[in-house]
Design a protein around this motif. Structure first.
Motif, short mmCIF file in Angstrom:
data_model
loop_
_atom_site.label_atom_id
_atom_site.label_comp_id
_atom_site.label_asym_id
_atom_site.label_seq_id
_atom_site.Cartn_x
_atom_site.Cartn_y
_atom_site.Cartn_z
N HIS A 52 -5.61 -1.63 -2.00
CA HIS A 52 -4.34 -0.97 -0.58
C HIS A 52 -4.69 0.32 -0.45
CE1 HIS A 52 -2.80 -1.48 4.05
NE2 HIS A 52 -2.92 -0.68 3.75
N ASP A 56 -8.17 1.45 2.81
CA ASP A 56 -7.56 0.81 3.91
C ASP A 56 -8.62 -0.07 4.69
OD1 ASP A 56 -6.26 0.38 5.73
OD2 ASP A 56 -5.86 2.20 5.78
N THR A 58 -8.43 -1.73 7.63
CA THR A 58 -8.46 -0.80 8.83
C THR A 58 -9.41 0.05 8.67
OG1 THR A 58 -5.89 -0.04 8.68
CG2 THR A 58 -5.52 -1.94 9.19
N LYS A 81 -2.70 -8.71 6.71
CA LYS A 81 -0.87 -8.89 7.02
C LYS A 81 -0.68 -10.32 7.30
CE LYS A 81 2.68 -6.85 8.23
NZ LYS A 81 3.52 -6.25 7.16
N ASN A 88 6.25 -12.46 11.27
CA ASN A 88 5.57 -13.05 12.69
C ASN A 88 6.39 -12.41 13.78
OD1 ASN A 88 2.55 -14.12 11.92
ND2 ASN A 88 3.85 -14.61 10.39
N TYR A 91 7.33 -7.93 13.85
CA TYR A 91 6.14 -7.41 14.10
C TYR A 91 4.95 -8.08 14.58
CZ TYR A 91 9.34 -5.44 10.15
OH TYR A 91 10.33 -5.49 9.37
N ASP A 94 1.74 -5.63 14.31
CA ASP A 94 1.04 -5.57 13.40
C ASP A 94 0.35 -7.36 12.93
OD1 ASP A 94 2.40 -2.98 13.05
OD2 ASP A 94 3.81 -3.95 11.31
N PHE A 95 1.44 -7.85 13.65
CA PHE A 95 0.43 -9.14 12.86
C PHE A 95 -0.99 -9.26 13.92
CE2 PHE A 95 3.17 -10.23 10.68
CZ PHE A 95 3.22 -10.74 9.30
N VAL A 98 -2.98 -5.60 12.92
CA VAL A 98 -3.75 -5.89 11.72
C VAL A 98 -5.14 -5.91 11.14
CG1 VAL A 98 -3.09 -4.97 9.50
CG2 VAL A 98 -1.55 -3.74 10.57
N ASN A 99 -4.37 -7.23 11.80
CA ASN A 99 -5.07 -8.28 11.42
C ASN A 99 -7.07 -9.07 11.44
OD1 ASN A 99 -3.83 -9.69 9.27
ND2 ASN A 99 -2.75 -10.31 11.10
N TYR A 152 -0.17 -13.64 15.42
CA TYR A 152 -1.65 -14.25 14.14
C TYR A 152 -2.33 -15.05 13.36
CZ TYR A 152 -1.30 -15.53 8.89
OH TYR A 152 -1.42 -15.45 7.85
N ASN A 193 11.56 -10.96 5.07
CA ASN A 193 9.40 -11.20 5.07
C ASN A 193 8.63 -12.33 4.93
OD1 ASN A 193 10.11 -9.46 7.41
ND2 ASN A 193 9.65 -7.57 6.14
#
Ligand SMILES: NC(=O)C1=CN([C@@H]2O[C@H](COP(=O)(O)OP(=O)(O)OC[C@H]3O[C@@H](n4cnc5c(N)ncnc54)[C@H](OP(=O)(O)O)[C@@H]3O)[C@@H](O)[C@H]2O)C=CC1
Ligand SMILES: C[C@H]1O[C@H](OP(=O)(O)OP(=O)(O)OC[C@H]2O[C@@H](n3cnc4c(=O)[nH]c(N)nc43)[C@H](O)[C@@H]2O)[C@@H](O)[C@@H](O)C1=O
Length: 328
Positions: A52, A56, A58, A81, A88, A91, A94-95, A98-99, A152, A193
């Motif tokens: 990572h 990165d 992303t 992520k 899930n 966040y 993020d899910f 980021v995905n 997600y 998590n």
């Protein structure tokens, strides 16, 4: 001509190209590390791997320059992520964000720079909360999602659709596999998590080490889950890279489901904890049941090999040697 009907085009060339450059994205994670082990066992010699911090995914410009300079021939996308029900739920931005970023960057740059074939990994949570059981591939987009992981799931559904769209428009060989709940070495054992299996393994282990009387388990214990050992998943991924070039995504499961209560009892036994279980019903159960219909993959010629009992014992041994001993 790309297959858009769902009938299977067998290529069989992947296994013959042992020196072809393969980018395994997410190679330090649960799934990516198992895929790397499997490819190395099978004699593949030219894996391109980036942590990572080295790349990165992303970052669109970094992904673009990676593909432009490295020009891999095959891509297996196991970077994402990832987390259990609590992560899930906590966040959602993020899910989904980021995905979507990771998969959009990787899929587009892979296509643009001439990658021959890409495998995208989704998840069984793409299916409606109350899908028919066992869940066939055709249940996708037939009903509302489970709220604890819809963000997600939406990203993963977009990944499937992106592979299908690139196949339709560009005749590009992008396929998707939908794994069920996975476990094994290199899993995430975070107390909150992680997924249920590593979370319980750690909690029972720590309770045993501390001579605790009880262990708290989330929810009611009644939800059913299907678990697949990650080495079986890795074997299925290599199989799909070699043998499947269809439009439709493919379920990858074990076909065996247990209640969370049964799972907790099994993990307790493997770890050797003697106390009692206490159920925390303030925590969400999530989807009541998600057993996948694995007949499509079986009809192509792949079935899993590792039983839950053996897989649990193996994973606990790994946990003792690699997580517990490293801390001491
Ligand atoms: N675990 C499970 O039960 C299931 C997993 N899957 C799917 O399998 C795939 C792999 O999951 P799993 O191995 O469990 O997840 P892990 O969290 O174990 O591994 C994910 C990997 O992706 C890397 N990664 C995350 N974000 C980035 C980024 N921005 N740039 C580069 N690398 C990144 C992580 O690196 P770092 O840790 O350094 O961030 C890590 O190595 C995912 O697509 C997931 O949806 C599907 C069904 C079930
Ligand atoms: C693979 C799949 O995984 C996720 O879905 P999930 O299957 O609901 O994930 P889970 O493993 O976290 O929980 C399974 C069940 O187990 C119960 N449970 C008990 N005790 C603990 C516990 O201690 N931790 C966790 N996490 N769950 C617990 C928990 O309450 C639930 O009923 C998706 O978000 C998404 O990531 C996805 O695709």
């Amino acid at each position: 001509m790309a297959d858009t009907t769902g009938s299977e085009m067998k290529s069989g060339s992947f296994m013959l190209e042992k020196s072809a450059k393969i980018f395994v994205a997410g190679h330090r994670g649960l799934v990516g590390s198992a895929i790397v082990r499997k490819l190395q066992d099978q004699g593949f010699t030219n894996l391109v791997l980036r942590t990572h911090s080295e790349l990165d995914l992303t970052s669109q410009s970094d992904v673009e320059s990676f593909f432009a300079t490295q020009k891999p021939v095959y891509v297996i996308l196991a970077a994402a992520k990832v987390g259990g029900i609590h992560a899930n739920n906590t966040y959602p931005a993020d899910f989904i964000g980021v995905n979507l970023q990771i998969q959009t960057n990787v899929i587009h740059s892979a296509y643009k720079h001439g990658v021959k074939k890409l495998l995208f990994l989704g998840s069984s949570c793409i299916y409606p909360k109350f899908a028919p059981q066992p869940i066939p591939e055709s249940a996708l987009l037939t009903g509302p999602l489970e709220p604890t992981n819809e963000w997600y799931a939406i990203a993963k559904i977009a990944g499937i659709k992106m592979c299908q769209a690139y196949r339709l428009q560009h005749q590009w060989d992008a396929i998707s596999g939908m794994p069920t709940n996975l476990y094994g070495q290199n899993d995430n054992f975070h107390p909150e998590n992680s997924h249920v299996l590593p979370a319980l393994m750690r909690r029972f282990h720590e309770a045993k080490a501390n001579n605790a009387d009880e262990v708290v388990v989330w929810g009611s214990g009644s939800p059913l889950r299907e678990f697949l050992h990650v080495d079986d998943l890795a074997d299925a991924c290599v199989f799909l890279m070699d043998q499947y070039s269809g439009f439709e995504h493919v379920n990858v499961g074990s076909g065996v489901e247990v209640t969370i209560k049964e799972l907790a009892e099994l993990v307790k036994e493997v770890v050797g904890f003697k106390g009692k279980l206490v159920w925390d019903c303030t925590k969400p159960d999530g989807t009541p049941r998600k057993l996948m219909d694995n007949s499509k993959l079986a009809s192509l010629g792949w079935t899993p090999k590792i039983s839950l009992k053996d897989g649990l014992s193996q994973t606990y041994e790994w946990y003792l040697e690699n997580v517990v001993q490293q801390k001491q």
